[in-house]
Enzyme design. Structure first.
Site, short mmCIF file in Angstrom:
data_model
loop_
_atom_site.label_atom_id
_atom_site.label_comp_id
_atom_site.label_asym_id
_atom_site.label_seq_id
_atom_site.Cartn_x
_atom_site.Cartn_y
_atom_site.Cartn_z
CE LYS A 14 37.04 33.63 46.86
NZ LYS A 14 38.09 32.80 45.90
CE LYS A 21 34.89 32.22 43.10
NZ LYS A 21 36.47 32.05 42.81
CG ASP A 57 37.87 34.55 42.10
OD1 ASP A 57 38.45 34.91 41.76
OD2 ASP A 57 38.15 33.40 43.01
CG ASN A 90 36.98 32.73 38.94
OD1 ASN A 90 36.24 31.92 39.34
ND2 ASN A 90 38.71 32.25 39.60
CD GLU A 116 40.07 35.26 44.85
OE1 GLU A 116 40.18 34.90 46.33
OE2 GLU A 116 40.55 33.30 44.61
CG ASN A 127 42.70 30.66 42.36
OD1 ASN A 127 41.63 31.96 42.45
ND2 ASN A 127 42.09 30.07 40.88
CG ASP A 136 44.37 23.71 45.66
OD1 ASP A 136 44.41 22.91 45.90
OD2 ASP A 136 42.91 24.53 45.07
CG HIS A 195 42.48 27.89 44.90
ND1 HIS A 195 41.87 26.25 44.49
CD2 HIS A 195 41.13 28.67 44.21
CE1 HIS A 195 41.40 26.51 43.50
NE2 HIS A 195 40.50 27.90 42.86
CG ASN A 245 37.86 24.21 42.36
OD1 ASN A 245 36.87 24.74 42.54
ND2 ASN A 245 39.01 24.07 42.09
O1 GKR Z 1 33.61 26.73 42.44
O2 GKR Z 1 32.94 28.45 41.02
C1 GKR Z 1 33.85 27.86 41.80
C2 GKR Z 1 35.03 28.18 42.19
O3 GKR Z 1 34.71 29.87 40.49
C3 GKR Z 1 36.31 27.62 41.94
O4 GKR Z 1 36.01 27.26 40.72
C4 GKR Z 1 37.55 28.27 41.51
O5 GKR Z 1 38.14 27.52 41.19
O6 GKR Z 1 37.41 29.15 43.41
C5 GKR Z 1 37.84 28.94 42.94
C6 GKR Z 1 38.86 30.19 43.01
O7 GKR Z 1 39.02 31.21 43.76
O8 GKR Z 1 38.68 30.91 41.62
MG MG Z 2 40.14 32.31 42.71
#
Ligand code: GKR
Ligand code: MG
Length: 437
Positions: free
Chosen positions: A205, A207, A236, A238, A261, A284, A308, A335, A337
Protein backbone atom coordinates in the site's frame (compact mmCIF):
# COMPACT_ATOMS: atom_id res chain seq x y z
CA UNK A 1 -30.88 -19.70 43.67
CA UNK A 2 -28.13 -21.59 41.80
CA UNK A 3 -24.44 -21.28 42.67
CA UNK A 4 -23.96 -19.44 39.41
CA UNK A 5 -26.45 -16.73 40.43
CA UNK A 6 -24.84 -16.47 43.85
CA UNK A 7 -21.35 -15.95 42.48
CA UNK A 8 -20.26 -12.34 42.65
CA UNK A 9 -18.54 -11.17 39.43
CA UNK A 10 -15.18 -9.41 39.41
CA UNK A 11 -15.25 -5.63 39.54
CA UNK A 12 -12.86 -3.07 38.10
CA UNK A 13 -11.07 -1.41 40.99
CA UNK A 14 -8.30 0.52 39.24
CA UNK A 15 -8.20 2.40 35.93
CA UNK A 16 -4.70 3.55 34.96
CA UNK A 17 -4.19 5.90 32.00
CA UNK A 18 -0.65 6.40 30.69
CA UNK A 19 0.04 8.67 27.71
CA UNK A 20 3.18 7.65 25.83
CA UNK A 21 5.22 9.00 22.92
CA UNK A 22 6.85 6.57 20.52
CA UNK A 23 9.57 7.38 17.99
CA UNK A 24 8.11 8.05 14.52
CA UNK A 25 10.06 8.95 11.36
CA UNK A 26 9.14 11.96 9.16
CA UNK A 27 6.44 10.34 7.00
CA UNK A 28 4.49 12.52 4.57
CA UNK A 29 0.75 12.53 4.03
CA UNK A 30 -1.97 14.78 2.68
CA UNK A 31 -2.09 16.77 5.92
CA UNK A 32 1.65 17.32 6.28
CA UNK A 33 4.39 15.45 8.07
CA UNK A 34 4.54 13.03 11.00
CA UNK A 35 5.99 14.56 14.15
CA UNK A 36 9.13 12.94 15.65
CA UNK A 37 6.92 11.10 18.15
CA UNK A 38 3.50 9.49 17.70
CA UNK A 39 1.18 9.60 20.70
CA UNK A 40 -0.55 6.54 22.10
CA UNK A 41 -2.39 6.03 25.36
CA UNK A 42 -2.10 2.81 27.33
CA UNK A 43 -5.01 1.82 29.57
CA UNK A 44 -4.71 -0.74 32.34
CA UNK A 45 -7.77 -1.95 34.22
CA UNK A 46 -7.26 -3.99 37.38
CA UNK A 47 -9.98 -6.04 39.04
CA UNK A 48 -10.63 -6.54 42.75
CA UNK A 49 -8.88 -9.92 42.47
CA UNK A 50 -5.87 -8.25 40.83
CA UNK A 51 -6.38 -9.37 37.27
CA UNK A 52 -5.06 -6.79 34.88
CA UNK A 53 -6.32 -6.03 31.36
CA UNK A 54 -4.57 -3.69 28.92
CA UNK A 55 -5.31 -1.75 25.75
CA UNK A 56 -3.75 0.90 23.50
CA UNK A 57 -5.46 3.71 21.59
CA UNK A 58 -4.31 6.75 19.57
CA UNK A 59 -3.37 9.39 22.13
CA UNK A 60 -3.98 13.07 22.53
CA UNK A 61 -4.69 15.34 25.45
CA UNK A 62 -8.46 15.47 24.78
CA UNK A 63 -8.77 11.68 24.58
CA UNK A 64 -6.79 11.34 27.81
CA UNK A 65 -9.10 13.85 29.51
CA UNK A 66 -12.13 11.96 28.19
CA UNK A 67 -10.73 8.71 29.56
CA UNK A 68 -10.10 10.44 32.88
CA UNK A 69 -13.72 11.65 32.95
CA UNK A 70 -14.95 8.06 32.43
CA UNK A 71 -12.79 6.59 35.18
CA UNK A 72 -15.14 6.89 38.13
CA UNK A 73 -18.06 5.61 36.07
CA UNK A 74 -16.20 2.43 35.18
CA UNK A 75 -14.62 1.69 38.55
CA UNK A 76 -16.93 -0.75 40.31
CA UNK A 77 -18.33 -2.22 37.07
CA UNK A 78 -18.07 -5.86 36.02
CA UNK A 79 -15.62 -6.31 33.09
CA UNK A 80 -17.93 -9.02 31.69
CA UNK A 81 -20.75 -6.48 31.42
CA UNK A 82 -19.61 -4.76 28.23
CA UNK A 83 -23.18 -3.86 27.27
CA UNK A 84 -23.65 -2.09 30.59
CA UNK A 85 -20.31 -0.31 30.24
CA UNK A 86 -21.25 0.85 26.74
CA UNK A 87 -24.58 2.19 28.04
CA UNK A 88 -22.87 4.13 30.80
CA UNK A 89 -20.36 5.63 28.37
CA UNK A 90 -23.06 6.54 25.86
CA UNK A 91 -24.98 8.35 28.57
CA UNK A 92 -21.80 10.15 29.63
CA UNK A 93 -20.47 11.18 26.20
CA UNK A 94 -23.78 11.52 24.33
CA UNK A 95 -24.35 10.59 20.71
CA UNK A 96 -21.54 11.33 18.28
CA UNK A 97 -22.26 12.41 14.73
CA UNK A 98 -20.27 11.42 11.65
CA UNK A 99 -19.22 15.10 11.38
CA UNK A 100 -17.32 14.84 14.67
CA UNK A 101 -14.90 12.48 12.94
CA UNK A 102 -13.31 15.57 11.33
CA UNK A 103 -11.54 16.06 7.97
CA UNK A 104 -8.22 14.50 8.95
CA UNK A 105 -7.29 10.99 7.80
CA UNK A 106 -7.63 9.91 11.40
CA UNK A 107 -10.74 9.97 13.58
CA UNK A 108 -11.37 12.63 16.24
CA UNK A 109 -14.39 11.11 18.01
CA UNK A 110 -14.25 10.34 21.72
CA UNK A 111 -16.86 7.72 22.58
CA UNK A 112 -15.52 5.19 20.06
CA UNK A 113 -11.95 5.62 21.29
CA UNK A 114 -12.88 5.39 24.96
CA UNK A 115 -15.16 2.40 24.53
CA UNK A 116 -12.52 0.65 22.42
CA UNK A 117 -9.90 1.23 25.16
CA UNK A 118 -12.17 -0.10 27.89
CA UNK A 119 -13.63 -2.97 25.87
CA UNK A 120 -10.24 -4.35 24.78
CA UNK A 121 -8.86 -4.15 28.34
CA UNK A 122 -12.03 -5.88 29.66
CA UNK A 123 -11.74 -8.64 27.04
CA UNK A 124 -8.12 -9.10 28.14
CA UNK A 125 -9.38 -9.54 31.73
CA UNK A 126 -12.22 -11.88 30.71
CA UNK A 127 -9.76 -13.95 28.67
CA UNK A 128 -7.45 -14.26 31.67
CA UNK A 129 -10.33 -15.25 33.98
CA UNK A 130 -11.68 -17.85 31.55
CA UNK A 131 -8.21 -18.89 30.34
CA UNK A 132 -9.16 -18.24 26.70
CA UNK A 133 -7.54 -15.97 24.09
CA UNK A 134 -9.51 -12.89 22.96
CA UNK A 135 -10.07 -14.53 19.55
CA UNK A 136 -12.19 -17.17 21.31
CA UNK A 137 -14.26 -14.45 22.98
CA UNK A 138 -14.95 -13.10 19.47
CA UNK A 139 -16.34 -16.44 18.37
CA UNK A 140 -13.24 -18.54 17.73
CA UNK A 141 -10.16 -18.72 15.57
CA UNK A 142 -10.69 -18.96 11.81
CA UNK A 143 -6.94 -18.81 11.03
CA UNK A 144 -3.66 -19.14 12.94
CA UNK A 145 -1.96 -16.09 11.46
CA UNK A 146 -3.21 -12.82 9.99
CA UNK A 147 -1.72 -11.28 6.80
CA UNK A 148 -0.62 -7.65 6.70
CA UNK A 149 0.36 -5.37 3.83
CA UNK A 150 3.51 -3.25 3.48
CA UNK A 151 2.62 0.39 4.15
CA UNK A 152 4.85 2.62 2.03
CA UNK A 153 5.26 6.33 2.66
CA UNK A 154 6.93 9.18 0.88
CA UNK A 155 9.22 10.54 3.54
CA UNK A 156 11.96 12.95 4.35
CA UNK A 157 15.30 11.74 5.59
CA UNK A 158 15.22 11.03 9.29
CA UNK A 159 14.84 8.50 12.06
CA UNK A 160 12.33 10.42 14.21
CA UNK A 161 12.50 10.68 18.01
CA UNK A 162 15.43 12.62 19.42
CA UNK A 163 17.23 12.43 16.09
CA UNK A 164 14.25 14.08 14.40
CA UNK A 165 15.11 14.52 10.75
CA UNK A 166 18.68 13.28 11.16
CA UNK A 167 19.77 9.72 10.56
CA UNK A 168 21.37 7.20 12.90
CA UNK A 169 24.63 6.24 11.14
CA UNK A 170 24.81 2.97 13.13
CA UNK A 171 21.49 1.65 11.77
CA UNK A 172 21.47 -1.29 9.38
CA UNK A 173 18.91 -3.42 7.51
CA UNK A 174 15.33 -2.17 7.66
CA UNK A 175 16.30 0.30 10.44
CA UNK A 176 18.60 2.00 7.91
CA UNK A 177 16.00 1.92 5.11
CA UNK A 178 13.36 3.30 7.48
CA UNK A 179 15.30 6.54 7.87
CA UNK A 180 16.09 6.96 4.17
CA UNK A 181 14.43 9.71 2.16
CA UNK A 182 11.80 8.54 -0.38
CA UNK A 183 10.26 11.28 -2.51
CA UNK A 184 10.04 9.67 -5.94
CA UNK A 185 9.15 6.33 -7.59
CA UNK A 186 12.71 4.95 -7.25
CA UNK A 187 12.75 5.82 -3.53
CA UNK A 188 9.38 4.10 -3.00
CA UNK A 189 10.53 0.95 -4.83
CA UNK A 190 13.71 0.82 -2.71
CA UNK A 191 11.64 1.29 0.47
CA UNK A 192 9.22 -1.46 -0.61
CA UNK A 193 12.05 -3.89 -1.29
CA UNK A 194 13.66 -3.23 2.10
CA UNK A 195 10.35 -3.54 3.95
CA UNK A 196 9.35 -6.75 2.18
CA UNK A 197 12.82 -8.25 2.76
CA UNK A 198 12.40 -7.66 6.49
CA UNK A 199 8.71 -8.49 6.99
CA UNK A 200 7.84 -10.68 4.01
CA UNK A 201 4.77 -8.66 2.99
CA UNK A 202 2.90 -9.93 -0.06
CA UNK A 203 0.83 -6.79 -0.79
CA UNK A 204 1.88 -3.14 -1.01
CA UNK A 205 0.00 0.00 0.00
CA UNK A 206 1.31 3.46 -0.89
CA UNK A 207 0.23 6.49 1.11
CA UNK A 208 -0.56 9.18 -1.45
CA UNK A 209 -2.06 12.66 -1.48
CA UNK A 210 1.44 14.09 -0.98
CA UNK A 211 2.84 14.88 -4.42
CA UNK A 212 1.30 15.55 -7.81
CA UNK A 213 -0.90 12.56 -8.72
CA UNK A 214 1.26 12.09 -11.84
CA UNK A 215 4.28 11.23 -9.68
CA UNK A 216 2.20 9.06 -7.33
CA UNK A 217 0.65 7.14 -10.23
CA UNK A 218 4.14 6.65 -11.68
CA UNK A 219 5.22 5.26 -8.28
CA UNK A 220 2.47 2.65 -8.59
CA UNK A 221 3.66 1.77 -12.10
CA UNK A 222 7.24 1.52 -10.79
CA UNK A 223 6.09 -0.86 -8.02
CA UNK A 224 4.22 -2.93 -10.58
CA UNK A 225 7.33 -3.09 -12.73
CA UNK A 226 9.56 -4.04 -9.78
CA UNK A 227 7.24 -6.57 -8.09
CA UNK A 228 5.28 -7.96 -11.07
CA UNK A 229 1.52 -8.39 -11.57
CA UNK A 230 1.00 -10.93 -8.75
CA UNK A 231 1.69 -8.49 -5.90
CA UNK A 232 -1.52 -6.59 -5.04
CA UNK A 233 -1.06 -2.79 -4.99
CA UNK A 234 -3.12 -0.03 -3.40
CA UNK A 235 -2.80 3.74 -3.18
CA UNK A 236 -4.46 5.96 -0.56
CA UNK A 237 -4.52 9.71 -1.32
CA UNK A 238 -6.58 10.35 1.84
CA UNK A 239 -9.27 12.17 -0.15
CA UNK A 240 -6.82 14.77 -1.50
CA UNK A 241 -7.93 14.26 -5.11
CA UNK A 242 -10.93 15.90 -6.76
CA UNK A 243 -13.49 13.67 -8.45
CA UNK A 244 -11.99 14.50 -11.88
CA UNK A 245 -8.43 13.73 -10.74
CA UNK A 246 -9.59 10.50 -9.11
CA UNK A 247 -11.26 9.35 -12.32
CA UNK A 248 -8.35 10.40 -14.54
CA UNK A 249 -5.64 8.62 -12.54
CA UNK A 250 -7.98 5.83 -11.45
CA UNK A 251 -8.54 5.00 -15.15
CA UNK A 252 -4.78 5.08 -15.77
CA UNK A 253 -4.20 2.61 -12.93
CA UNK A 254 -7.14 0.38 -13.90
CA UNK A 255 -6.02 -3.26 -13.87
CA UNK A 256 -3.01 -2.37 -11.73
CA UNK A 257 -4.66 -1.84 -8.35
CA UNK A 258 -6.23 -4.29 -5.91
CA UNK A 259 -8.20 -1.28 -4.69
CA UNK A 260 -8.10 2.50 -4.68
CA UNK A 261 -8.46 3.88 -1.17
CA UNK A 262 -10.25 7.17 -0.45
CA UNK A 263 -9.26 8.96 -3.65
CA UNK A 264 -11.78 11.74 -2.96
CA UNK A 265 -13.82 13.24 -0.16
CA UNK A 266 -17.26 12.15 1.06
CA UNK A 267 -19.64 9.37 0.16
CA UNK A 268 -21.20 11.29 -2.76
CA UNK A 269 -17.84 12.00 -4.40
CA UNK A 270 -16.67 8.42 -3.83
CA UNK A 271 -19.90 7.11 -5.40
CA UNK A 272 -19.28 9.16 -8.57
CA UNK A 273 -15.69 7.87 -8.84
CA UNK A 274 -16.82 4.32 -8.14
CA UNK A 275 -19.29 4.42 -11.04
CA UNK A 276 -16.56 5.57 -13.41
CA UNK A 277 -14.01 2.87 -12.50
CA UNK A 278 -13.81 -0.91 -12.51
CA UNK A 279 -11.21 -0.84 -9.70
CA UNK A 280 -12.84 -1.39 -6.29
CA UNK A 281 -12.82 1.58 -3.89
CA UNK A 282 -11.97 1.27 -0.20
CA UNK A 283 -12.46 3.73 2.64
CA UNK A 284 -11.49 4.60 6.15
CA UNK A 285 -12.72 8.17 5.66
CA UNK A 286 -16.23 8.33 4.18
CA UNK A 287 -17.94 5.35 5.85
CA UNK A 288 -16.55 5.30 9.35
CA UNK A 289 -19.44 4.51 11.66
CA UNK A 290 -22.65 2.45 11.77
CA UNK A 291 -24.59 5.66 11.14
CA UNK A 292 -22.84 6.02 7.76
CA UNK A 293 -23.90 2.57 6.54
CA UNK A 294 -27.44 3.37 5.24
CA UNK A 295 -26.22 6.17 2.94
CA UNK A 296 -23.19 4.12 1.89
CA UNK A 297 -25.51 1.34 0.75
CA UNK A 298 -28.02 3.72 -0.82
CA UNK A 299 -25.48 5.50 -3.03
CA UNK A 300 -22.73 2.88 -3.31
CA UNK A 301 -19.79 4.89 -2.00
CA UNK A 302 -17.25 2.07 -1.68
CA UNK A 303 -16.63 -1.65 -2.11
CA UNK A 304 -14.45 -2.22 0.95
CA UNK A 305 -14.67 -0.77 4.44
CA UNK A 306 -11.37 -0.44 6.27
CA UNK A 307 -12.41 -0.96 9.82
CA UNK A 308 -10.34 0.05 12.82
CA UNK A 309 -11.35 -1.20 16.25
CA UNK A 310 -10.09 2.05 17.83
CA UNK A 311 -12.59 4.02 15.70
CA UNK A 312 -15.50 1.59 15.41
CA UNK A 313 -15.89 1.17 19.18
CA UNK A 314 -13.93 -1.99 19.82
CA UNK A 315 -13.52 -5.57 18.69
CA UNK A 316 -17.09 -6.79 19.10
CA UNK A 317 -18.40 -3.82 17.08
CA UNK A 318 -15.90 -4.70 14.38
CA UNK A 319 -17.33 -8.25 14.31
CA UNK A 320 -20.81 -6.71 13.94
CA UNK A 321 -19.50 -4.57 11.09
CA UNK A 322 -18.19 -7.69 9.36
CA UNK A 323 -21.71 -9.15 9.37
CA UNK A 324 -23.15 -5.95 7.91
CA UNK A 325 -20.44 -5.98 5.22
CA UNK A 326 -21.29 -9.58 4.41
CA UNK A 327 -25.02 -8.81 4.09
CA UNK A 328 -24.49 -5.77 1.86
CA UNK A 329 -21.69 -7.17 -0.26
CA UNK A 330 -18.94 -4.98 1.14
CA UNK A 331 -15.41 -6.31 1.64
CA UNK A 332 -13.81 -5.68 5.01
CA UNK A 333 -10.20 -5.00 5.86
CA UNK A 334 -8.35 -2.91 8.45
CA UNK A 335 -6.98 0.61 8.68
CA UNK A 336 -4.01 1.56 10.84
CA UNK A 337 -2.26 4.50 12.44
CA UNK A 338 1.18 4.51 14.15
CA UNK A 339 0.89 1.87 16.89
CA UNK A 340 2.68 -0.58 19.16
CA UNK A 341 2.17 -4.23 20.07
CA UNK A 342 -0.95 -4.01 22.24
CA UNK A 343 -2.94 -2.57 19.33
CA UNK A 344 -1.30 -5.08 16.98
CA UNK A 345 -2.29 -7.97 19.26
CA UNK A 346 -5.91 -6.75 19.30
CA UNK A 347 -5.89 -6.39 15.49
CA UNK A 348 -4.53 -9.93 15.12
CA UNK A 349 -7.17 -11.46 17.44
CA UNK A 350 -9.86 -9.63 15.46
CA UNK A 351 -8.32 -10.57 12.11
CA UNK A 352 -8.18 -14.20 13.22
CA UNK A 353 -11.86 -14.18 14.23
CA UNK A 354 -13.25 -12.58 11.05
CA UNK A 355 -15.04 -15.04 8.76
CA UNK A 356 -12.82 -13.97 5.83
CA UNK A 357 -9.70 -11.84 5.36
CA UNK A 358 -9.74 -11.17 1.62
CA UNK A 359 -7.24 -8.28 1.84
CA UNK A 360 -4.02 -8.11 3.86
CA UNK A 361 -4.53 -5.61 6.71
CA UNK A 362 -2.80 -2.24 7.05
CA UNK A 363 -0.21 -1.70 9.74
CA UNK A 364 2.24 1.12 10.53
CA UNK A 365 4.13 -1.25 12.85
CA UNK A 366 7.32 -1.45 10.71
CA UNK A 367 7.71 2.33 11.10
CA UNK A 368 7.81 2.10 14.91
CA UNK A 369 10.91 0.93 16.74
CA UNK A 370 9.71 1.09 20.37
CA UNK A 371 7.65 -1.50 22.19
CA UNK A 372 5.60 -1.51 25.37
CA UNK A 373 5.12 -5.26 25.82
CA UNK A 374 7.52 -7.78 27.31
CA UNK A 375 9.51 -10.00 24.97
CA UNK A 376 10.19 -7.26 22.42
CA UNK A 377 8.56 -6.51 19.12
CA UNK A 378 6.20 -8.82 17.23
CA UNK A 379 7.72 -11.00 14.55
CA UNK A 380 6.17 -11.10 11.08
CA UNK A 381 6.54 -14.27 9.06
CA UNK A 382 5.85 -14.03 5.35
CA UNK A 383 3.97 -10.81 6.08
CA UNK A 384 1.71 -12.43 8.69
CA UNK A 385 1.50 -12.30 12.47
CA UNK A 386 0.60 -15.45 14.41
CA UNK A 387 -2.23 -15.16 16.92
CA UNK A 388 -0.55 -14.60 20.30
CA UNK A 389 -0.64 -17.60 22.58
CA UNK A 390 -1.89 -17.26 26.13
CA UNK A 391 -5.12 -16.01 27.66
CA UNK A 392 -6.61 -12.62 26.85
CA UNK A 393 -4.59 -10.56 24.37
CA UNK A 394 -1.59 -12.79 25.07
CA UNK A 395 0.75 -9.84 25.61
CA UNK A 396 2.13 -8.44 28.87
CA UNK A 397 2.72 -4.79 29.65
CA UNK A 398 6.42 -3.99 30.15
CA UNK A 399 6.29 -1.50 33.03
CA UNK A 400 9.87 -0.31 32.48
CA UNK A 401 9.27 0.37 28.78
CA UNK A 402 5.97 2.06 29.70
CA UNK A 403 7.75 4.40 32.12
CA UNK A 404 10.38 5.26 29.49
CA UNK A 405 7.77 5.97 26.79
CA UNK A 406 5.75 8.03 29.26
CA UNK A 407 8.89 10.05 29.99
CA UNK A 408 9.24 10.58 26.20
CA UNK A 409 5.70 11.96 26.29
CA UNK A 410 6.51 14.36 29.11
CA UNK A 411 9.78 15.45 27.47
CA UNK A 412 8.68 15.85 23.86
CA UNK A 413 5.98 18.42 24.59
CA UNK A 414 3.61 17.01 21.93
CA UNK A 415 0.06 16.71 23.23
CA UNK A 416 -1.88 16.41 19.97
CA UNK A 417 -1.08 14.95 16.58
CA UNK A 418 -0.40 17.94 14.35
CA UNK A 419 1.14 16.97 11.00
CA UNK A 420 0.37 20.41 9.54
CA UNK A 421 2.48 22.34 12.06
CA UNK A 422 5.30 19.81 11.63
CA UNK A 423 5.22 20.37 7.86
CA UNK A 424 5.40 24.14 8.32
CA UNK A 425 8.90 23.66 9.76
CA UNK A 426 9.96 22.69 6.22
CA UNK A 427 7.51 24.80 4.27
CA UNK A 428 6.21 27.81 6.24
CA UNK A 429 3.47 28.41 3.64
CA UNK A 430 2.05 24.90 3.98
CA UNK A 431 -1.62 24.60 4.78
CA UNK A 432 -3.90 21.59 4.90
CA UNK A 433 -6.31 21.62 1.97
CA UNK A 434 -9.02 19.06 1.51
CA UNK A 435 -8.83 17.96 -2.14
CA UNK A 436 -5.48 19.57 -3.01
CA UNK A 437 -5.07 17.97 -6.44
O1 GKR B 1 -0.07 7.88 9.26
O2 GKR B 1 0.05 9.50 7.83
C1 GKR B 1 -0.52 8.53 8.29
C2 GKR B 1 -1.79 8.03 7.65
O3 GKR B 1 -2.22 8.94 6.69
C3 GKR B 1 -2.85 7.78 8.68
O4 GKR B 1 -2.97 8.86 9.54
C4 GKR B 1 -4.19 7.47 8.08
O5 GKR B 1 -5.15 7.49 9.12
O6 GKR B 1 -3.27 5.32 7.54
C5 GKR B 1 -4.33 6.11 7.52
C6 GKR B 1 -5.21 5.92 6.33
O7 GKR B 1 -5.24 4.84 5.80
O8 GKR B 1 -5.91 6.84 5.93
MG1 MG C 1 -6.74 5.32 4.39
Amino acid sequence: MSNFQNKKGPVIKQFIITPIATVDPPLLNAVGLHQPYALRTIVELITDDNISGISEIPGNIAIDAALESAKNLIIGMDPFNLNGIRQVLEAHFGTETAGQRGDMPWDQRKLVHIFSAIEVACLDIVGKITNRPVVDLLGGKMRDAVPFSAYLFYKYEGAGGELGHKIDPAASGWAAARQTKAVDPAGIVAQAKAMCAEFGFKSLKLKGGVFDPRLETDSIFALREAFGPDVPLRIDPNAAWTIETSIKYGLEMEGCLEYLEDPTKGQEGMAVVRKALKTPLATNMCTTSFGDIPSSIAIGSEDIILSDHHFWGGLRSSMELSKICQVFGRGLSMHSNSHLGISLAAMVHLGAALPKVPYALDTHYPWQSDEVITGGRFKFEDGSVAVPKGPGLGVILDKIALAKLHQNYLDCGITVRDDTTEMKKFNPDWKFETMRW
